[in-house]
Design a protein around this motif. Structure first.
Motif, short mmCIF file in Angstrom:
data_model
loop_
_atom_site.label_atom_id
_atom_site.label_comp_id
_atom_site.label_asym_id
_atom_site.label_seq_id
_atom_site.Cartn_x
_atom_site.Cartn_y
_atom_site.Cartn_z
N ILE A 69 21.16 11.56 -21.49
CA ILE A 69 20.57 10.40 -21.96
C ILE A 69 20.29 10.36 -23.45
CG2 ILE A 69 18.23 11.65 -21.77
CD1 ILE A 69 16.79 8.99 -20.81
N THR A 70 20.35 9.11 -24.22
CA THR A 70 20.12 8.88 -25.41
C THR A 70 18.86 8.27 -25.83
OG1 THR A 70 22.38 9.29 -25.96
CG2 THR A 70 21.08 8.32 -27.66
N VAL A 71 17.87 8.75 -26.49
CA VAL A 71 16.70 7.69 -26.48
C VAL A 71 16.19 7.74 -28.01
CG1 VAL A 71 15.45 8.68 -24.45
CG2 VAL A 71 15.12 9.95 -26.48
N GLU A 72 15.49 6.49 -28.58
CA GLU A 72 14.82 6.40 -29.72
C GLU A 72 13.77 7.14 -29.68
OE1 GLU A 72 16.35 4.63 -32.26
OE2 GLU A 72 18.00 4.24 -31.05
N GLY A 73 13.53 7.99 -30.65
CA GLY A 73 12.23 9.06 -30.85
C GLY A 73 12.55 10.44 -30.16
N PRO A 74 11.87 11.18 -30.73
CA PRO A 74 11.87 12.65 -30.64
C PRO A 74 11.98 13.01 -28.97
CG PRO A 74 10.64 12.47 -32.23
CD PRO A 74 10.71 11.00 -31.69
N ILE A 75 12.64 14.00 -28.55
CA ILE A 75 12.42 14.44 -27.05
C ILE A 75 11.61 15.94 -27.33
CG2 ILE A 75 13.31 15.55 -25.07
CD1 ILE A 75 15.80 13.70 -25.35
N LEU A 76 10.37 15.96 -26.97
CA LEU A 76 9.65 17.10 -27.14
C LEU A 76 10.01 18.38 -26.37
CD1 LEU A 76 5.68 16.63 -27.98
CD2 LEU A 76 7.67 17.51 -29.46
N GLY A 77 10.14 18.05 -25.11
CA GLY A 77 10.38 18.90 -24.28
C GLY A 77 10.95 18.58 -22.83
N TYR A 93 7.36 7.45 -27.09
CA TYR A 93 7.47 6.11 -26.61
C TYR A 93 6.28 4.98 -27.07
CZ TYR A 93 8.15 2.36 -23.33
OH TYR A 93 8.53 1.32 -22.71
N ASP A 94 6.31 3.84 -27.69
CA ASP A 94 5.26 3.45 -28.35
C ASP A 94 4.22 4.19 -29.18
OD1 ASP A 94 6.01 0.75 -27.42
OD2 ASP A 94 4.97 1.08 -25.48
N ASP A 95 4.77 5.09 -30.18
CA ASP A 95 3.90 5.98 -30.70
C ASP A 95 3.22 6.91 -30.21
OD1 ASP A 95 5.01 5.17 -33.20
OD2 ASP A 95 3.55 3.46 -33.35
N LYS A 96 3.46 7.29 -28.91
CA LYS A 96 2.97 8.21 -28.09
C LYS A 96 3.70 9.04 -27.25
CE LYS A 96 -1.43 5.41 -27.84
NZ LYS A 96 -0.54 4.23 -28.55
N MET A 107 20.43 8.34 -14.71
CA MET A 107 20.48 6.83 -14.36
C MET A 107 19.30 6.27 -13.77
SD MET A 107 23.73 6.07 -15.00
CE MET A 107 23.86 4.60 -14.48
N LYS A 108 18.35 7.10 -13.07
CA LYS A 108 17.11 6.44 -12.42
C LYS A 108 16.19 7.20 -13.50
CE LYS A 108 19.21 6.21 -8.12
NZ LYS A 108 19.12 6.75 -6.57
N ILE A 109 15.28 6.24 -14.23
CA ILE A 109 14.34 6.67 -15.14
C ILE A 109 13.14 6.29 -14.74
CG2 ILE A 109 13.39 7.11 -17.50
CD1 ILE A 109 16.38 6.93 -18.16
N GLU A 110 11.99 7.03 -14.78
CA GLU A 110 10.75 6.51 -14.11
C GLU A 110 9.61 7.16 -15.12
OE1 GLU A 110 7.72 7.28 -10.57
OE2 GLU A 110 9.80 8.23 -10.44
N GLN A 111 8.86 6.37 -15.76
CA GLN A 111 7.64 6.90 -16.68
C GLN A 111 6.44 7.19 -15.78
OE1 GLN A 111 6.37 3.79 -19.76
NE2 GLN A 111 4.73 5.29 -20.42
N LEU A 112 6.15 8.49 -16.19
CA LEU A 112 5.03 9.13 -15.20
C LEU A 112 3.56 9.10 -15.92
CD1 LEU A 112 7.02 12.50 -14.27
CD2 LEU A 112 6.85 10.32 -12.98
N SER A 113 3.74 9.01 -17.39
CA SER A 113 2.29 8.87 -17.89
C SER A 113 2.37 7.60 -18.71
CB SER A 113 2.12 10.17 -18.68
OG SER A 113 3.04 10.39 -19.77
N PHE A 114 1.06 7.19 -18.95
CA PHE A 114 0.63 5.93 -19.78
C PHE A 114 -0.60 6.20 -20.37
CE2 PHE A 114 2.95 4.67 -15.80
CZ PHE A 114 4.09 3.98 -16.31
N ASN A 115 -0.86 7.27 -21.03
CA ASN A 115 -1.99 7.47 -21.70
C ASN A 115 -2.00 7.38 -23.25
OD1 ASN A 115 -0.91 10.18 -23.21
ND2 ASN A 115 -0.92 10.85 -20.88
N ASN A 116 -3.19 7.77 -23.90
CA ASN A 116 -3.24 7.37 -25.44
C ASN A 116 -3.16 8.83 -26.19
OD1 ASN A 116 -3.65 4.59 -25.19
ND2 ASN A 116 -5.86 4.89 -24.66
N GLY A 117 -2.96 9.94 -25.40
CA GLY A 117 -2.84 11.06 -26.01
C GLY A 117 -1.37 11.56 -25.74
N ALA A 118 -1.05 12.76 -25.96
CA ALA A 118 0.18 13.40 -26.02
C ALA A 118 0.11 14.08 -24.91
CB ALA A 118 0.30 14.04 -27.23
#
Length: 125
Positions: A69-77, A93-96, A107-118
């Protein structure tokens, strides 16, 4: 130069001998190498041209390099699932930093968290 030793190296864990460069990508830093559960593949993060980051894999003999996978923005871990079929990772993602889950092919990607923290450095239990 400092990038000439960049890459993934394998050595004898008992005494640190037999250092061998497994894989490298010219002018890019490779981070966080992790063996697959069967020890046949090494997964790692490639810091390419900012802000692009890639999660990649290569066979332990240096063959079969794959960009998962290639993404815009750092992959932390990231962390491999116990059955080896999924990867959970943290990326900006969206500055968080949010958690995502994908199958081993990317191929199948799912966002698991939707928080304001890290959300960072995921680990399977």
């Amino acid at each position: 130069n400092s990038k000439s030793n960049n890459g993934i190296w394998i050595m004898n864990a008992k005494n640190g001998s037999d250092n061998e460069k497994l894989f490298s990508v010219d002018q890019h830093y490779l981070r966080q190498p992790v063996f697959s559960r069967d020890s046949k593949t090494v997964f790692f993060i490639v810091s390419t041209e900012y802000p692009r980051y890639q999660l990649c894999s290569v066979g332990v003999d240096g063959s079969d390099f794959k960009k998962i996978i290639t993404v815009e923005g750092p992959i932390l871990g990231y962390s491999l699932s116990p059955n080896g079929e999924s990867i959970v990772f943290s990326r900006k993602y969206d500055d968080k930093y949010q958690l995502f889950k994908m199958d081993i092919t990317g191929m199948k990607i799912e966002q698991l968290s939707f928080n304001n923290g890290a959300s960072s450095f995921p680990h399977w239990r």
